[in-house]
Write a protein that holds these residues in place. Structure first.
Motif, PDB file in Angstrom:
ATOM      1  N   LEU A  84       0.933  -1.220   0.178  1.00 40.15           N
ATOM      2  CA  LEU A  84       0.018  -0.138   0.103  1.00 40.15           C
ATOM      3  C   LEU A  84       0.914   1.141   0.059  1.00 40.15           C
ATOM      4  CD1 LEU A  84      -2.912   1.462   0.214  1.00 40.15           C
ATOM      5  CD2 LEU A  84      -2.671   1.290   2.640  1.00 40.15           C
ATOM      6  N   ILE A  85       1.887   1.250   0.819  1.00 34.99           N
ATOM      7  CA  ILE A  85       2.974   2.284   0.927  1.00 34.99           C
ATOM      8  C   ILE A  85       3.492   2.585  -0.663  1.00 34.99           C
ATOM      9  CG2 ILE A  85       5.031   3.264   1.782  1.00 34.99           C
ATOM     10  CD1 ILE A  85       3.916   1.946   4.388  1.00 34.99           C
ATOM     11  N   GLU A  86       3.975   1.502  -1.177  1.00 34.36           N
ATOM     12  CA  GLU A  86       4.436   1.542  -2.350  1.00 34.36           C
ATOM     13  C   GLU A  86       3.784   2.206  -3.709  1.00 34.36           C
ATOM     14  OE1 GLU A  86       7.571   0.807  -3.823  1.00 34.36           O
ATOM     15  OE2 GLU A  86       8.553   0.653  -1.940  1.00 34.36           O
ATOM     16  N   GLY A  87       2.322   1.715  -3.631  1.00 36.29           N
ATOM     17  CA  GLY A  87       1.407   1.946  -4.497  1.00 36.29           C
ATOM     18  C   GLY A  87       1.145   3.450  -4.377  1.00 36.29           C
ATOM     19  N   LEU A 119      10.507  13.570  -4.619  1.00 37.65           N
ATOM     20  CA  LEU A 119       8.890  12.993  -4.339  1.00 37.65           C
ATOM     21  C   LEU A 119       8.945  11.496  -3.812  1.00 37.65           C
ATOM     22  CD1 LEU A 119       7.347  14.969  -7.133  1.00 37.65           C
ATOM     23  CD2 LEU A 119       7.090  15.359  -4.879  1.00 37.65           C
ATOM     24  N   ASN A 120       9.385  10.621  -4.589  1.00 40.75           N
ATOM     25  CA  ASN A 120       9.218   9.171  -4.075  1.00 40.75           C
ATOM     26  C   ASN A 120       9.712   8.957  -2.611  1.00 40.75           C
ATOM     27  OD1 ASN A 120       8.498   6.577  -4.640  1.00 40.75           O
ATOM     28  ND2 ASN A 120      10.226   6.050  -5.690  1.00 40.75           N
ATOM     29  N   THR A 121      11.079   9.312  -2.359  1.00 43.04           N
ATOM     30  CA  THR A 121      11.464   9.299  -1.083  1.00 43.04           C
ATOM     31  C   THR A 121      10.484  10.087   0.105  1.00 43.04           C
ATOM     32  OG1 THR A 121      13.580   9.300  -1.900  1.00 43.04           O
ATOM     33  CG2 THR A 121      13.519   9.619   0.487  1.00 43.04           C
ATOM     34  N   VAL A 122      10.457  11.412  -0.322  1.00 45.32           N
ATOM     35  CA  VAL A 122       9.335  11.857   0.750  1.00 45.32           C
ATOM     36  C   VAL A 122       8.028  11.349   0.921  1.00 45.32           C
ATOM     37  CG1 VAL A 122       8.002  14.052   1.119  1.00 45.32           C
ATOM     38  CG2 VAL A 122      10.494  13.910   0.346  1.00 45.32           C
ATOM     39  N   THR A 123       7.468  10.632  -0.239  1.00 48.84           N
ATOM     40  CA  THR A 123       6.040  10.419   0.052  1.00 48.84           C
ATOM     41  C   THR A 123       6.124   8.755   0.886  1.00 48.84           C
ATOM     42  OG1 THR A 123       6.060   9.412  -2.354  1.00 48.84           O
ATOM     43  CG2 THR A 123       4.908  11.405  -2.053  1.00 48.84           C
ATOM     44  N   LYS A 124       7.144   8.212   0.522  1.00 51.18           N
ATOM     45  CA  LYS A 124       7.462   6.666   1.308  1.00 51.18           C
ATOM     46  C   LYS A 124       7.440   7.499   2.699  1.00 51.18           C
ATOM     47  CE  LYS A 124       9.181   3.804  -2.281  1.00 51.18           C
ATOM     48  NZ  LYS A 124      10.396   3.032  -2.713  1.00 51.18           N
ATOM     49  N   PHE A 125       8.246   8.135   2.973  1.00 51.74           N
ATOM     50  CA  PHE A 125       8.512   8.560   4.434  1.00 51.74           C
ATOM     51  C   PHE A 125       7.084   9.019   5.072  1.00 51.74           C
ATOM     52  CE2 PHE A 125       9.623  11.605   7.604  1.00 51.74           C
ATOM     53  CZ  PHE A 125      10.320  10.715   8.472  1.00 51.74           C
ATOM     54  N   TYR A 126       6.558   9.908   4.028  1.00 57.99           N
ATOM     55  CA  TYR A 126       5.145  10.426   4.677  1.00 57.99           C
ATOM     56  C   TYR A 126       4.094   9.152   5.087  1.00 57.99           C
ATOM     57  CZ  TYR A 126       0.371  12.467   4.678  1.00 57.99           C
ATOM     58  OH  TYR A 126      -0.646  12.948   5.183  1.00 57.99           O
ATOM     59  N   TYR A 127       3.956   8.092   4.037  1.00 57.18           N
ATOM     60  CA  TYR A 127       2.929   7.193   4.064  1.00 57.18           C
ATOM     61  C   TYR A 127       3.415   6.168   5.180  1.00 57.18           C
ATOM     62  CZ  TYR A 127      -0.280   8.862   0.560  1.00 57.18           C
ATOM     63  OH  TYR A 127      -0.909   9.553  -0.191  1.00 57.18           O
ATOM     64  N   GLU A 128       4.833   6.055   5.465  1.00 53.88           N
ATOM     65  CA  GLU A 128       5.300   5.114   6.471  1.00 53.88           C
ATOM     66  C   GLU A 128       4.780   5.561   7.925  1.00 53.88           C
ATOM     67  OE1 GLU A 128       9.216   4.557   6.004  1.00 53.88           O
ATOM     68  OE2 GLU A 128       9.244   2.901   4.212  1.00 53.88           O
ATOM     69  N   ARG A 129       4.865   6.899   8.043  1.00 55.77           N
ATOM     70  CA  ARG A 129       4.361   7.558   9.229  1.00 55.77           C
ATOM     71  C   ARG A 129       2.907   7.590   9.312  1.00 55.77           C
ATOM     72  NH1 ARG A 129       9.126   6.998  11.954  1.00 55.77           N
ATOM     73  NH2 ARG A 129      10.651   8.329  10.936  1.00 55.77           N
ATOM     74  N   VAL A 130       2.154   7.811   8.230  1.00 55.54           N
ATOM     75  CA  VAL A 130       0.698   7.851   8.198  1.00 55.54           C
ATOM     76  C   VAL A 130       0.158   6.719   8.529  1.00 55.54           C
ATOM     77  CG1 VAL A 130      -1.311   8.481   7.174  1.00 55.54           C
ATOM     78  CG2 VAL A 130       0.757   9.973   7.273  1.00 55.54           C
ATOM     79  N   LEU A 131       0.382   5.804   7.932  1.00 55.77           N
ATOM     80  CA  LEU A 131      -0.235   4.381   7.656  1.00 55.77           C
ATOM     81  C   LEU A 131       0.336   3.479   8.944  1.00 55.77           C
ATOM     82  CD1 LEU A 131      -0.575   3.729   3.881  1.00 55.77           C
ATOM     83  CD2 LEU A 131      -2.284   4.490   5.553  1.00 55.77           C
TER      84      LEU A 131
END
Length: 128
Positions: free
Chosen positions: A71-74, A116-128
């Motif tokens: 889900l995080i990758e997607g 962008l890919n690094t920041v969004t992965k970091f964000y979604y790892e924290r959120v989800l």
């Protein structure tokens, strides 16, 4: 991991063999042959130590690829794709009015993709 090990070992053996052949064929240029030989040995030592460290830590830190990671990758790739697409559209619009270098545009796109890919992965790892 095994494929990277094979490539590193192949590269190191190739550098060592080329260094030895260069030293035997052209003894006047010893420094270049010695540098190539030493680089091959360094790559060999580094590849073996990386392989041994990963094999030791493999049992201790094994993490399975579960649905949360998918889900995080997607989500990260979806957000990255939308941002890159909008950046391309903006750059196409700007290229009508400003002369843009191809190298600068490609560099901007690649940097934006990585960031962008690094920041969004970091964000979604924290959120989800």
């Amino acid at each position: 991991m095994k494929r990277n090990l094979f490539q590193r070992l192949l590269t190191s053996f190739l550098a060592i063999i080329l260094g030895v052949i260069s030293l035997l064929m052209n003894p006047t240029e010893k420094m270049a042959a010695i540098y190539l030989f030493v680089v091959g040995i360094i790559i060999l030592i580094v590849s073996i130590t990386i392989y041994l460290r990963k094999s030791e830590n493999k049992d201790d830190l094994s993490k399975e690829y579960d649905e949360r990671d998918a889900l995080i990758e997607g989500q990260a790739s979806n957000i990255t794709m939308q941002c890159i697409t909008s950046l391309i559209i903006v750059l196409l619009f700007l290229s009508n009015f400003i002369v843009l270098s191809v190298k600068a545009v490609l560099l901007l796109l690649i940097l934006a993709l990585f960031i962008l890919n690094t920041v969004t992965k970091f964000y979604y790892e924290r959120v989800l």
